[in-house]
Enzyme design. Structure first.
Site, PDB file in Angstrom:
ATOM      1  CG  ASP A  44      -1.801   1.177   1.315  1.00 14.99           C
ATOM      2  OD1 ASP A  44      -2.895   1.267   0.175  1.00 14.99           O
ATOM      3  OD2 ASP A  44      -1.438   2.332   2.089  1.00 14.99           O
ATOM      4  CE1 TYR A  49       0.961   7.528   2.451  1.00 14.34           C
ATOM      5  CE2 TYR A  49       1.088   5.908   2.147  1.00 14.34           C
ATOM      6  CZ  TYR A  49       0.565   6.304   2.669  1.00 14.34           C
ATOM      7  OH  TYR A  49      -0.805   6.137   3.251  1.00 14.34           O
ATOM      8  CE  LYS A  74      -4.090   5.190   1.299  1.00 14.61           C
ATOM      9  NZ  LYS A  74      -1.688   5.127   1.112  1.00 14.61           N
ATOM     10  CG  HIS A 107      -4.724   9.375   0.595  1.00 15.20           C
ATOM     11  ND1 HIS A 107      -3.611   9.812   0.502  1.00 15.20           N
ATOM     12  CD2 HIS A 107      -4.324   9.771   1.959  1.00 15.20           C
ATOM     13  CE1 HIS A 107      -1.941   9.437   1.077  1.00 15.20           C
ATOM     14  NE2 HIS A 107      -3.314   9.083   2.450  1.00 15.20           N
TER      15      HIS A 107
HETATM   16  N1  LIG Z   1      -5.379   6.692   4.063  1.00 15.93           N
HETATM   17  C1  LIG Z   1      -4.585   7.403   4.722  1.00 15.93           C
HETATM   18  O1  LIG Z   1      -4.708   8.395   5.420  1.00 15.93           O
HETATM   19  C2  LIG Z   1      -2.843   6.354   5.912  1.00 15.93           C
HETATM   20  C3  LIG Z   1      -2.771   7.480   7.030  1.00 15.93           C
HETATM   21  C4  LIG Z   1      -1.555   6.473   7.817  1.00 15.93           C
HETATM   22  C5  LIG Z   1      -1.639   5.337   7.425  1.00 15.93           C
HETATM   23  N2  LIG Z   1      -2.002   4.615   6.156  1.00 15.93           N
HETATM   24  C6  LIG Z   1      -1.044   3.032   5.576  1.00 15.93           C
HETATM   25  O2  LIG Z   1      -1.693   2.497   6.318  1.00 15.93           O
HETATM   26  C7  LIG Z   1      -0.364   2.101   7.066  1.00 15.93           C
HETATM   27  C8  LIG Z   1       0.003   1.833   8.461  1.00 15.93           C
HETATM   28  O3  LIG Z   1       0.159   2.891   8.910  1.00 15.93           O
HETATM   29  P1  LIG Z   1       0.917   3.914  10.325  1.00 15.93           P
HETATM   30  O4  LIG Z   1       2.241   3.467   9.225  1.00 15.93           O
HETATM   31  O5  LIG Z   1       0.988   4.882  10.339  1.00 15.93           O
HETATM   32  O6  LIG Z   1       0.658   2.589  11.689  1.00 15.93           O
HETATM   33  P2  LIG Z   1       1.728   1.238  11.684  1.00 15.93           P
HETATM   34  O7  LIG Z   1       1.762   0.428  11.112  1.00 15.93           O
HETATM   35  O8  LIG Z   1      -0.400   0.938  12.496  1.00 15.93           O
HETATM   36  O9  LIG Z   1       2.370   1.449  12.581  1.00 15.93           O
HETATM   37  C9  LIG Z   1       4.134   1.668  12.153  1.00 15.93           C
HETATM   38  C10 LIG Z   1       4.978   2.170  13.396  1.00 15.93           C
HETATM   39  O10 LIG Z   1       4.880   0.379  14.340  1.00 15.93           O
HETATM   40  C11 LIG Z   1       6.198   0.529  13.854  1.00 15.93           C
HETATM   41  N3  LIG Z   1       5.859  -0.943  14.243  1.00 15.93           N
HETATM   42  C12 LIG Z   1       6.198  -1.791  12.914  1.00 15.93           C
HETATM   43  N4  LIG Z   1       6.099  -2.767  13.120  1.00 15.93           N
HETATM   44  C13 LIG Z   1       5.958  -2.953  14.261  1.00 15.93           C
HETATM   45  C14 LIG Z   1       6.217  -4.221  15.736  1.00 15.93           C
HETATM   46  N5  LIG Z   1       5.728  -5.725  14.833  1.00 15.93           N
HETATM   47  N6  LIG Z   1       6.385  -3.875  16.986  1.00 15.93           N
HETATM   48  C15 LIG Z   1       6.979  -2.526  17.168  1.00 15.93           C
HETATM   49  N7  LIG Z   1       6.390  -1.098  16.130  1.00 15.93           N
HETATM   50  C16 LIG Z   1       6.602  -1.894  15.540  1.00 15.93           C
HETATM   51  C17 LIG Z   1       7.193   1.119  12.732  1.00 15.93           C
HETATM   52  O11 LIG Z   1       7.897   1.518  13.600  1.00 15.93           O
HETATM   53  P3  LIG Z   1       9.516   1.508  12.111  1.00 15.93           P
HETATM   54  O12 LIG Z   1       9.167   1.082  10.775  1.00 15.93           O
HETATM   55  O13 LIG Z   1      10.246   1.207  12.641  1.00 15.93           O
HETATM   56  O14 LIG Z   1       9.641  -0.956  12.761  1.00 15.93           O
HETATM   57  C18 LIG Z   1       6.142   2.620  13.269  1.00 15.93           C
HETATM   58  O15 LIG Z   1       6.261   3.663  13.301  1.00 15.93           O
HETATM   59  C19 LIG Z   1       0.693   3.191   5.907  1.00 15.93           C
HETATM   60  O16 LIG Z   1       2.134   2.589   5.551  1.00 15.93           O
HETATM   61  C20 LIG Z   1       0.116   3.078   4.916  1.00 15.93           C
HETATM   62  O17 LIG Z   1       0.007   2.811   4.151  1.00 15.93           O
HETATM   63  C21 LIG Z   1      -3.277   5.830   5.378  1.00 15.93           C
END
Ligand SMILES: NC(=O)c1ccc[n+]([C@@H]2O[C@H](COP(=O)([O-])OP(=O)(O)OC[C@H]3O[C@@H](n4cnc5c(N)ncnc54)[C@H](OP(=O)(O)O)[C@@H]3O)[C@@H](O)[C@H]2O)c1
Length: 292
Positions: A44, A49, A74, A107
């Site tokens: 995704d 990004y 997106k 998005h």
């Molecule tokens: N549509 C939207 O508006 C929107 C908004 C936000 C996000 N998104 C999408 O959703 C995806 C995920 O969201 P997100 O990045 O905000 O949050 P997330 O995936 O819930 O959390 C990511 C964070 O957790 C850490 N992490 C990952 N795996 C872990 C584990 N097993 N144990 C401990 N920490 C861990 C990562 O750090 P490290 O990288 O250092 O491991 C990063 O800081 C995004 O990458 C994007 O594709 C979409």
């Protein structure tokens, strides 16, 4: 529990994808390559990004056939409008280096310019009819936005990607998605710790989730991803670390009990971590998407 989900137009999508928001462009190839080696077949990304190029490059270098990897991206709000969104597809496809995008979504809704949001979605319908994308959808659409969109367009979105994690689980938005045959895809699925403001604790340190993790010999992140899957959601955890990328994919060999799912459901605070979708305007983020 299957590791794939069927979208409302019959397309199959891997339930877990690698999210790459905030993955720096120069780390994207390695993060996506690591995920593909682990077994992920879904990524995704987003025009906003700035790393679509790295996603495409990692897929090409992987040796996998293009058809084996599900690419989701997106359209950013600065490209809303019919012609603008048709062109946004060309920009994203060009950066990804692909002819077809598996899932292209809007998005954000822009409530103050909902006419442009609808025109953007009509462009997605055209891209779908022309076979340039295999499925279309939206992100951050609350039930009112969905109602307005559905009233003015003909293809029901396959996916609505929204903030969903144990501290903000959006039962109303998920119910609205389900009632319309739209798959809920969870962003920040393990707690969106990058989005938390102020003193709020991380879901990764939650005692209830931690206790369930101990019971299953799994990690808190794995428990949250399993909770997402058992609720029928797609989830797109982000990491740049190979060991966490692997951990987040190792969620298909155990089952949470009904009482465990309910205990996690009860952690909902009703307080979102990310931006309020009802308040987004084109001035909220000063970002435009470059041609190349
Ligand atoms: N549509 C939207 O508006 C929107 C908004 C936000 C996000 N998104 C999408 O959703 C995806 C995920 O969201 P997100 O990045 O905000 O949050 P997330 O995936 O819930 O959390 C990511 C964070 O957790 C850490 N992490 C990952 N795996 C872990 C584990 N097993 N144990 C401990 N920490 C861990 C990562 O750090 P490290 O990288 O250092 O491991 C990063 O800081 C995004 O990458 C994007 O594709 C979409």
């Amino acid at each position: 529990m299957t590791d794939t989900l069927e979208l409302n137009n019959g397309i199959t999508m891997p339930a877990i994808g690698l999210g790459v928001y905030q993955t720096p462009p120069d780390e994207t190839v390695e993060a996506v390559a690591s995920a593909l080696r682990t077994g992920y077949r879904h990524v995704d990304t987003a025009a906003a990004y700035s790393n679509e190029r790295g996603v495409g490059e990692a897929i090409r270098r992987s040796g996998l056939d293009r058809s084996e990897v599900f690419i989701e991206t997106k359209v950013w709000i600065s490209d809303y409008g019919y012609d603008e969104t048709l062109h946004a597809f060309e920009k994203s496809a060009g950066k990804l280096g692909v002819d077809t995008i598996d899932l292209l979504i809007l998005h954000q809704p822009v409530p103050a310019r909902f006419d442009a949001t609808v025109q953007a979605y009509r462009a997605l319908e055209t891209l779908l009819a022309d076979g340039r994308v295999r499925a279309i959808g939206v992100s951050n659409f609350m039930p009112d936005h969905l109602d307005s969109l559905l009233a003015q367009t003909s293809v029901v979105p396959a996916v609505n990607q929204i903030e969903v994690h144990p501290y903000f689980s959006q039962p109303e938005a998920r119910a609205a998605n389900a009632a319309n045959g739209i798959l809920t895809q969870a962003w920040s699925p393990i707690g969106g710790i990058t989005f938390y403001r102020g003193e709020r604790a991380s879901t990764l340190d939650d005692d209830v989730i931690g206790g369930i993790a101990v019971n299953h010999g799994k990690t808190p992140a794995q428990i949250m991803l399993r909770w997402q899957l058992q609720h029928g959601h797609s989830a797109i955890p982000k990491s740049v670390r190979a060991e966490r990328i692997a951990e987040n994919f190792d969620v298909f060999d155990f089952e949470l009990a009904g009482a465990e799912l309910e205990a996690i459901d009860r952690l909902d605070t009703g307080v979102r971590g990310g931006p309020d979708p009802t308040a987004i305007t084109t001035d909220t983020f000063r970002l435009t998407i470059p041609e190349a």
